[in-house]
Design an enzyme around this catalytic site. Structure first.
Site, short mmCIF file in Angstrom:
data_model
loop_
_atom_site.label_atom_id
_atom_site.label_comp_id
_atom_site.label_asym_id
_atom_site.label_seq_id
_atom_site.Cartn_x
_atom_site.Cartn_y
_atom_site.Cartn_z
N LYS A 493 84.71 70.16 18.84
CA LYS A 493 85.42 71.33 19.34
C LYS A 493 86.54 71.75 18.39
CE LYS A 493 83.88 71.25 24.07
NZ LYS A 493 84.20 71.18 25.51
N ARG A 528 80.00 63.32 26.31
CA ARG A 528 78.95 64.28 25.95
C ARG A 528 79.11 64.61 24.47
NH1 ARG A 528 78.57 69.99 25.87
NH2 ARG A 528 76.54 70.81 26.58
#
Length: 548
Positions: A493, A528
């Site tokens: 991210k 994840r």
């Protein structure tokens, strides 16, 4: 118009009030029932009239009250039926709240409890809320398997003894066979509380006499009613006070969150030696932020094989990108992307112990995915973007991951203000997740079927995401969220790129590794990730350090 049998014109018609009078005498207020002097329900006779009978109070407490005696008419006869006006119809039965203990230590323990809850719903005993499920050591009879225990809040129109009869009938219908008292059983249903009533009957004691000494009862009950006094002669002693007064367990108990109906071990979120699940990201989209268009159908099988060989225990299949400013596709197109991938995994890898989640905020996609073989619904909106999502998941009986997000993927980045006066970042996330949990429970999702996600990168920018990782343990222990498992998705991210100076998402492996290790240390149950091989190694090492 409802039709009732008539009574000769010399007498007044009998209504349900007369038949319910006994129950009202017995079960009103805090009056104690005794096993003697229980009044009987009057019966109408179609033959020889019987002498008039009068009702007496159930105990000396009632005798002191001013109840009007009712005498059956001596010459009541059943004749032709007549129509009664609507105003003469009996009033709707009163809805009462009760708390039921749930337990099992044989076979599919969680499965038996879920079947019992479905049976209660089917019989009009509405399950409104549930606790988490807790795995506990046996008590009293020690030579038996560990139990799974929980509690549920129900609404019912049944009186206490009628409710007891219904619960025992459910136990019998599910094959309950009592061999020894407090011994092994596939299902156990006990009435813990019924309104504020105190009942002392040979078949039933309310409040349940075992509550104060049993952690496996108090622990789930304290999730539902922590601030309720169980003894109304001691209103200052609350459920949580009784729990806190118990000595520490020799073996700490843990919650259990089932992930599928295929026999996969549940998540034990409070077990300090549990292993962290590695969830592999499988984006079947052309426009995801770091791997869009990479997983074409031609090479999909080898991709799945590599995920599983590298150590993935879950595969998260998505068909709609949630990156900012990404256009939405239709539900039909999203289904067309995810369902073939899910079916392929189930068909080609049926021999592998793999869980499948579907990454969607649409109820229709979730339903199609579960029908194709998905176990878990992973909703980035926490069930807020599609009003049908939570009721659909409840009907399907699947486990759902509720992620924290504000707004939609299109505007979430601008909704990142968390005023200190309202709890700041962590308090804001926690309170909003408590609200999503409540919405899920109101829709019929069992609490033990809920996983939470703090939503890194969703309505959080830059350093806010790092702050969430620092305070994950605080989120886990927040009132209303304790005992629930957590999923953390930090992989590649932008906040990692901002800290490390790496602009390309695919090259953020080292930064992602640090966030994964932090997530494990903070108590995450699932991470994840895109880079399965590398992150599985990070998880293995982090588990060795912090999960022992």
């Amino acid at each position: 118009m409802k039709r009732f049998p008539t009574i000769s014109s010399s007498t007044r018609p009998l209504t349900c009030r007369h038949r319910l009078l006994t129950k009202r005498l017995i079960f009103t207020g805090n009056t104690q029932l005794t096993t003697t002097s229980l009044p009987r329900t009057p019966q109408l006779s179609t033959t020889t009239p019987k002498p008039a009978r009068t009702f007496h109070s159930a105990s000396t407490h009632l005798s002191a009250l001013s109840f009007k005696k009712y005498t059956l008419p001596p010459k009541a006869k059943m004749t032709d039926a007549i129509d009664l006006p609507a105003s003469s119809k009996p009033a709707a039965p009163t809805v009462r709240t009760a708390y039921i203990a749930l337990g099992s230590n044989l076979g599919d323990r969680i499965g038996w409890i879920e079947k019992a809850c479905k049976e209660m719903d089917a019989r009009g005993i509405k399950v409104k809320r549930t606790s988490c499920l807790w795995e506990t050591e046996p008590m009293y009879v020690l030579d038996q398997d560990r139990f799974v225990n929980g509690a549920c809040e129900v609404e019912t129109t049944l009186e206490p003894l009628e409710l007891l009869d219904a619960l025992q009938d459910i136990e019998n219908s599910l094959g309950r066979k009592k061999i020894i008292d407090k011994g092994p059983r596939n299902i156990d249903l006990d009435i813990l509380l019924y309104e504020n009533l105190k009942v002392d009957h040979e078949r039933l004691k309310i409040p349940h006499i075992g509550i104060p000494e049993r952690e496996f009862v108090l622990r789930p009950l304290a999730e539902l009613i922590p601030d309720k006094p169980l003894d109304h002669t001691r209103p200052w002693t609350l459920t949580r006070d009784l729990l806190d007064a118990l000595p520490p367990s020799s073996t700490p108990i843990t919650t259990m969150t089932p992930l599928s109906s295929h026999g996969h071990p549940p998540i034990q979120a409070l077990n300090p030696s549990r292993k962290t699940h590695v969830m592999a990201i499988l984006n079947m989209t052309p426009d995801s932020f770091s791997d869009g268009g990479q997983h074409a159908s031609a090479g999909l099988e080898s991709t799945i094989q590599s995920f599983l060989d590298a150590g993935a225990t879950m595969i998260d299949v998505g068909g709609q990108s949630t990156a900012p400013r990404t256009p939405q596709v239709s539900a039909e197109e999203e289904i067309g992307r995810v369902v073939p991938a899910i079916k392929m995994i189930r068909e080609k890898f049926s021999h592998r112990d793999v869980l499948i989640s579907v990454d969607t905020y649409r109820a229709s996609v979730a339903e199609a995915a579960v029908a194709a073989g998905a176990d878990i619904v992973n909703d980035v909106s926490g069930g807020s973007m599609d009003p049908d999502m939570l009721p659909t998941v409840a009907r399907l009986g699947s486990t759902i991951c509720l992620m924290h997000m504000r707004g939609t993927p299109a505007n979430m980045s601008s909704l990142n203000e968390y005023p200190e006066a309202e709890g700041g970042l962590i308090g804001g996330i926690a309170k909003e997740l408590v609200g999503r949990v409540a919405a899920a429970e109101a829709a019929g999702i069992r609490r033990w079927r809920i996983v939470l996600d703090p939503g890194l990168g969703f309505a959080k920018v830059g350093p806010q995401n790092v702050d969430v990782l620092r305070h994950l343990e605080e989120l886990r222990s927040w009132p209303g969220l304790q005992g629930l498992p957590w999923l953390v998705g930090s992989s590649r991210k932008s906040f990692i790129g901002q800290v490390t100076g790496v602009p390309t998402p695919k090259e953020r492996i080292w930064g992602t590794a640090a966030t994964v290790a932090a997530a494990v240390q903070g108590g995450a149950d699932v991470v994840r990730v895109h880079d399965v091989k590398e992150m599985a190694q990070v998880v293995a090492m982090a588990d060795a350090i912090w999960r022992y």
